[in-house]
Design an enzyme around this catalytic site. Structure first.
Site, mmCIF file in Angstrom:
data_model
loop_
_atom_site.group_PDB
_atom_site.id
_atom_site.type_symbol
_atom_site.label_atom_id
_atom_site.label_comp_id
_atom_site.label_asym_id
_atom_site.label_seq_id
_atom_site.Cartn_x
_atom_site.Cartn_y
_atom_site.Cartn_z
ATOM 1 N N HIS A 205 0.796 -1.235 0.000
ATOM 2 C CA HIS A 205 0.000 0.000 0.000
ATOM 3 C C HIS A 205 0.826 1.281 0.000
ATOM 4 C CE1 HIS A 205 0.967 -0.012 4.274
ATOM 5 N NE2 HIS A 205 0.631 1.248 4.287
HETATM 6 C C1 UD1 Z 1 -1.983 5.755 5.609
HETATM 7 C C2 UD1 Z 1 -0.697 6.231 6.262
HETATM 8 C C3 UD1 Z 1 0.315 5.100 6.281
HETATM 9 C C4 UD1 Z 1 -0.247 3.844 6.901
HETATM 10 C C5 UD1 Z 1 -1.553 3.492 6.193
HETATM 11 C C6 UD1 Z 1 -2.186 2.289 6.831
HETATM 12 C C7 UD1 Z 1 -0.152 8.624 5.938
HETATM 13 C C8 UD1 Z 1 0.689 9.576 5.195
HETATM 14 N N1 UD1 Z 1 -0.086 7.340 5.516
HETATM 15 O O1 UD1 Z 1 -1.699 5.461 4.244
HETATM 16 O O2 UD1 Z 1 1.429 5.511 7.064
HETATM 17 O O3 UD1 Z 1 0.684 2.795 6.763
HETATM 18 O O4 UD1 Z 1 -2.447 4.606 6.286
HETATM 19 O O5 UD1 Z 1 -3.199 1.752 6.012
HETATM 20 O O6 UD1 Z 1 -0.827 9.004 6.878
HETATM 21 N N2 UD1 Z 1 -8.753 5.346 0.749
HETATM 22 C C9 UD1 Z 1 -10.001 4.782 0.607
HETATM 23 N N3 UD1 Z 1 -10.712 4.523 1.753
HETATM 24 C C10 UD1 Z 1 -10.241 4.809 2.996
HETATM 25 C C11 UD1 Z 1 -8.972 5.410 3.106
HETATM 26 C C12 UD1 Z 1 -8.232 5.657 1.975
HETATM 27 O O7 UD1 Z 1 -10.469 4.501 -0.474
HETATM 28 O O8 UD1 Z 1 -10.934 4.524 3.989
HETATM 29 C C13 UD1 Z 1 -7.950 5.577 -0.487
HETATM 30 C C14 UD1 Z 1 -8.137 6.944 -1.076
HETATM 31 O O9 UD1 Z 1 -8.003 6.841 -2.449
HETATM 32 C C15 UD1 Z 1 -6.953 7.713 -0.504
HETATM 33 C C16 UD1 Z 1 -5.877 6.643 -0.487
HETATM 34 O O10 UD1 Z 1 -6.571 5.432 -0.161
HETATM 35 O O11 UD1 Z 1 -6.604 8.823 -1.252
HETATM 36 C C17 UD1 Z 1 -4.767 6.892 0.486
HETATM 37 O O12 UD1 Z 1 -5.287 7.059 1.797
HETATM 38 P P1 UD1 Z 1 -4.452 7.881 2.901
HETATM 39 O O13 UD1 Z 1 -5.195 7.890 4.171
HETATM 40 O O14 UD1 Z 1 -4.007 9.173 2.329
HETATM 41 O O15 UD1 Z 1 -3.130 7.053 3.065
HETATM 42 P P2 UD1 Z 1 -2.864 5.469 3.157
HETATM 43 O O16 UD1 Z 1 -2.244 5.026 1.879
HETATM 44 O O17 UD1 Z 1 -4.051 4.730 3.658
#
Ligand code: UD1
Length: 355
Positions: A205
């Site tokens: 991820h």
């Molecule tokens: C975040 C953390 C990472 C952690 C991970 C655990 C930061 C910078 N990164 O990464 O350190 O290891 O969580 O999972 O804080 N999305 C969904 N549904 C959700 C959440 C996210 O569809 O419930 C998708 C969206 O497209 C979003 C992308 O995932 O833009 C990234 O989500 P984000 O919370 O920015 O970071 P993670 O990759 O989850």
């Protein structure tokens, strides 16, 4: 004593579970704030339900966005929450945008901040998590370190006086859930018709592995070419990036599957031939379960897993293939992540150091 825990992303809910339990047992007033960084039920609600965590007292509903927008929205919303509650401690977890936002908001309001899982370093300044950890450690008043290595990093940065070694709270949860699932068949094996020991569990991820199409394509092709079925428990981020770039997450040996609830993940990992991941938590869980791990990164914060032989770093498709087929490591009686009672130690330290 009143503590506010600020969480927002999946691994933080796992760390919150033992803290919440220890706070209740100690009669501490524990307010849970969910930033809303993760909002999909399988990344959020299922952890609260399965791990017995009370529903959040406050939900900020921040959601996804660029780092600046996401972190900034949290900062703005947290000021009002902290002002209303005026806790003895704000407790922040790990290394996400929710962590750094809560630490910064609290420190500016002169509310004591404790950082759980302090002192981890990858020394890779291209990782968003690395900025989040370093900034949070330097802002916080109390640094709750999981390992001796983390204590050493904090000392090196001049932060020894604020540091306490408490052990790793994820180990608390893992030991409990491992005992609950012991002997029970893995739901994943039954669903996909797999053989125990005849498949790998994978999670990918991180931004470094998903944002660049060539990098993600190489990892997918590497997993697809492995000698056994590979179940990719696909985080929404990898699903979204693969769709954008036209990369198949089900091809060859590779089978894409929705993320699992915590106990189902542990049961699947225990029954697998090995884990392939870029998650920090899963590297450590694999070690604690004595399942060989191959980490798709150039470095790891959990260096003990590599030093003790249960984890190898793999950066190319060939290295991943070599990692999963390597000889099983010899067992160890070393316990670098503590005794599974870190959370009650955290609550004791917070009570002792309350101002
Ligand atoms: C975040 C953390 C990472 C952690 C991970 C655990 C930061 C910078 N990164 O990464 O350190 O290891 O969580 O999972 O804080 N999305 C969904 N549904 C959700 C959440 C996210 O569809 O419930 C998708 C969206 O497209 C979003 C992308 O995932 O833009 C990234 O989500 P984000 O919370 O920015 O970071 P993670 O990759 O989850």
């Amino acid at each position: 004593m009143k503590i506010i825990s600020v969480v927002g992303a999946r691994p933080q809910f796992v760390k919150l579970a033992p803290i919440h339990k220890a706070a209740l047992a100690a009669g501490v007033e524990h307010v849970i704030v969910h930033t809303g960084q993760h909002y999909d039920p399988m990344l959020s609600d299922v952890f609260f339900e399965d791990l017995g965590i009370a529903a959040p007292d406050v939900h900020l509903g921040v959601g996804s966005g660029s780092h600046g927008v996401q972190t900034g929205s949290m900062l703005a919303a947290l000021d009002a929450v902290f002002d209303e509650h005026r806790p003895d401690w704000v407790l922040v977890y790990g290394d996400t945008n929710s962590t750094v936002a809560a630490a910064l908001s609290a420190v500016k309001m002169h509310i004591p901040v404790a950082h759980l899982e302090a002192g981890l370093r990858s020394f890779n300044r291209r990782m968003p998590e690395e900025h989040n950890r370093v900034l949070t450690d330097h802002a916080a008043d109390l640094l709750l370190a999981p390992t001796e290595v983390a204590v050493g990093h904090l000392a090196h940065e001049g932060l020894a006086e604020r540091t306490v070694l408490v052990g790793d709270v994820m180990t608390d949860v893992l030991f409990e859930v491992r005992d609950q699932v012991a002997g029970a068949p893995s739901a994943l094996i039954e669903e996909l018709g797999l053989e125990a020991g005849g498949f790998y569990v994978a999670t990918i991820h991180r931004a470094e592995n998903t944002d660049d199409p060539a990098r993600l394509a190489e990892i997918a092709a590497g997993l697809a070419g492995l000698d056994k079925p590979v179940v990719l428990l696909a985080h929404p981020r990898v699903v979204a990036k693969a769709a954008t770039h036209g990369i198949a997450l089900t091809q060859g040996s590779l089978i894409s599957h929705a993320p699992l609830a915590y106990a189902d993940l542990i049961a699947a990992a225990v029954s697998s031939a090995g884990v392939v991941t870029d998650s920090g938590g899963l590297q450590k869980e694999a070690f604690l379960l004595r399942v060989p791990c191959t980490t798709v990164r150039t470095e790891t914060e959990w260096v003990e897993t590599v030093q003790l032989g249960w984890n190898v770093l793999a950066n190319t498709a060939q290295e991943i293939a070599a990692g999963v087929t390597r000889a099983r490591p010899s067992d160890t009686d070393q316990a670098p992540y503590g005794d599974g009672h870190a959370a009650s130690r955290v609550i004791t330290v917070l009570a002792e150091q309350r101002r």
